[in-house]
Design a protein around this motif. Structure first.
Motif, mmCIF file in Angstrom:
data_model
loop_
_atom_site.group_PDB
_atom_site.id
_atom_site.type_symbol
_atom_site.label_atom_id
_atom_site.label_comp_id
_atom_site.label_asym_id
_atom_site.label_seq_id
_atom_site.Cartn_x
_atom_site.Cartn_y
_atom_site.Cartn_z
ATOM 1 N N HIS A 104 2.825 -1.196 4.032
ATOM 2 C CA HIS A 104 2.626 0.261 4.044
ATOM 3 C C HIS A 104 3.926 0.957 4.048
ATOM 4 O O HIS A 104 4.968 0.709 4.617
ATOM 5 C CB HIS A 104 1.786 0.784 5.300
ATOM 6 C CG HIS A 104 1.369 2.312 4.833
ATOM 7 N ND1 HIS A 104 1.696 3.283 5.681
ATOM 8 C CD2 HIS A 104 1.257 3.042 3.604
ATOM 9 C CE1 HIS A 104 1.192 4.502 5.053
ATOM 10 N NE2 HIS A 104 1.016 4.304 3.869
ATOM 11 N N ARG A 138 -4.464 5.677 4.320
ATOM 12 C CA ARG A 138 -4.187 4.181 4.927
ATOM 13 C C ARG A 138 -4.992 4.143 6.325
ATOM 14 O O ARG A 138 -5.291 3.070 6.703
ATOM 15 C CB ARG A 138 -2.687 4.068 5.273
ATOM 16 C CG ARG A 138 -2.096 2.958 6.141
ATOM 17 C CD ARG A 138 -2.157 1.596 5.230
ATOM 18 N NE ARG A 138 -1.773 0.414 6.037
ATOM 19 C CZ ARG A 138 -1.663 -0.977 5.695
ATOM 20 N NH1 ARG A 138 -1.761 -0.890 4.204
ATOM 21 N NH2 ARG A 138 -1.223 -1.819 6.430
ATOM 22 N N ALA A 140 -7.727 -0.394 4.896
ATOM 23 C CA ALA A 140 -6.415 -0.948 4.444
ATOM 24 C C ALA A 140 -7.010 -2.292 4.163
ATOM 25 O O ALA A 140 -7.987 -2.921 4.427
ATOM 26 C CB ALA A 140 -5.225 -0.769 5.137
ATOM 27 N N ASP A 142 0.930 -1.118 0.127
ATOM 28 C CA ASP A 142 0.012 0.075 -0.014
ATOM 29 C C ASP A 142 1.119 1.086 -0.012
ATOM 30 O O ASP A 142 1.651 1.358 1.037
ATOM 31 C CB ASP A 142 -0.891 0.069 1.334
ATOM 32 C CG ASP A 142 -1.816 1.035 1.164
ATOM 33 O OD1 ASP A 142 -1.714 2.272 0.650
ATOM 34 O OD2 ASP A 142 -2.668 0.892 1.908
#
Ligand SMILES: [Fe+2]
Length: 368
Positions: A41, A31, A35, A24
């Motif tokens: 991330h 976020r 998510a 991501d």
């Protein structure tokens, strides 16, 4: 050419526990909203957009599996996939980004003592919407459908069930209801609590009324507060579908589509409804219409015995005045586009355009 992966394919991979790294790249604030469960991330969105491929230089993941890059709408994630492909990864971009992911779903069976009655929780993972298929012998009922009718039809056919009833706990504000469409497709009876809201034909199910499928009986229990019509459905002595009235760790918000004084009145009705639900047997499993977080592909139902819920809920129910204060003073922001979504749900219309334009984002139906 950037390789892409459709949201439905990624959904199938995660459902099959296929090894994949989901990266991501969105900004921290995006976020934080929602998510993909299990995703990594790395906030690289702005840097990649500004043409700085070095933003992913520090990223390292296993080389033995594909990498799927994710952003909000599937644009910048293509740049990320290109950068990773150049570094030798088998990288692809999630087509349509988190907006497309909003439709992804998974399932979990609810563990019940009676093997002749089965409940499958169908979870729209990103939004946290929970819907259910209750099946017994040859028949099934679907409660609060929030994903494509095809999903329920497939599950029903896998179990040899015909969908006889489609029930709603209330008129939803956070997602477009698929109830009417599912009932039309299957010929099932469409049951809604009594209200003066919807503008399409349906059958009213009143407090105390019961529908039966095989060994399963669903009894409507009017539990107003989140909305005036909100109704819970009690399944035998086994479970209760609480809609947006009661969650695993919170209660429904009373303020959507209500002025402040009306919200306080709804909060008083919610208090009485929760007292009523708290009186259910402690072993009965509570099955809400929402989870507060994206739902993992773990096959574990979002559920809790009423006894466990009563342990925290009793702290909320000490006094009606304190309860009203609590649920009207801690309200989260209203769900995005809820006025439009409610209007479509009251009209019984499903937009011909992409529904995720309206539905994107996390759900915000609870006070915790
Ligand atoms: Fe709701």
């Amino acid at each position: 050419m950037t390789k892409q992966i459709a949201a439905e394919t990624l959904r199938e991979w995660l459902d099959a526990q296929q090894p994949v790294t989901v990266l991501d790249i969105r900004a921290d604030e995006d976020r934080a909203q929602w998510a993909i469960p299990g995703s990594l991330h790395l906030n690289a969105y702005e840097a990649l957009r500004a043409g700085q491929p070095g933003a992913l230089a520090g990223a390292s993941f296993p080389r033995d599996r594909p990498v799927v890059t994710v952003c909000n709408a599937g644009g910048v994630s293509q740049t990320a996939a290109d950068v990773l492909t150049e570094r030798g990864f088998d990288a692809r971009s999630l087509a349509g980004g988190m907006k497309a992911w909003s439709l992804a779903w998974n399932t979990a069976e609810v563990q019940l003592a009676d093997p002749s009655v089965r409940v499958i929780q169908v979870r729209r993972t990103g939004k946290g919407c929970l819907s259910y298929i209750v099946g017994s012998t040859d028949d099934a009922a679907v409660i609060d459908p929030s994903v494509s009718p095809d999903v329920y039809l497939q599950i029903a056919s896998r179990h040899g069930w015909s969908i006889r009833y489609v029930l709603e706990t209330h008129v939803h504000a956070d997602h477009l209801s698929r109830a009417r469409e599912l009932a039309l497709q299957t010929g099932a009876a469409l049951l809604l609590p009594a209200q003066q809201r919807v503008r399409f034909a349906c059958t009213v199910i009143a407090d105390g009324e019961r529908v039966v499928l095989g060994n399963a009986g669903l009894t409507a229990t009017h539990t107003p507060g989140h909305t005036d019509e909100s109704t819970s459905y009690v399944l035998n002595e086994a479970a209760v579908f609480t809609g947006d009235t009661l969650f695993i760790n919170g209660v429904g918000r009373p303020d959507l589509h209500a002025a402040p004084e009306a919200a306080r009145q709804r909060a008083r009705r919610l208090f009485a409804s929760l007292v009523r639900l708290r009186g259910l047997p402690p072993g009965m499993v509570a099955l809400p219409a929402h989870a507060s977080e994206p739902i993992a592909f773990d096959g574990r139902a979002v559920a809790a015995p009423m006894g466990a819920i009563a342990a925290w809920l009793s702290g909320w129910l000490v006094s009606e005045d304190a309860f009203v204060e609590r649920v009207t003073s801690q309200l989260p922001p209203t769900p995005p586009n809820f006025v439009r979504i409610v209007d479509l749900n009251e009209a019984g219309e499903f937009p011909t355009s992409d529904p995720t334009d309206l539905e994107a984002g996390a759900n915000r139906c609870a006070v915790t």
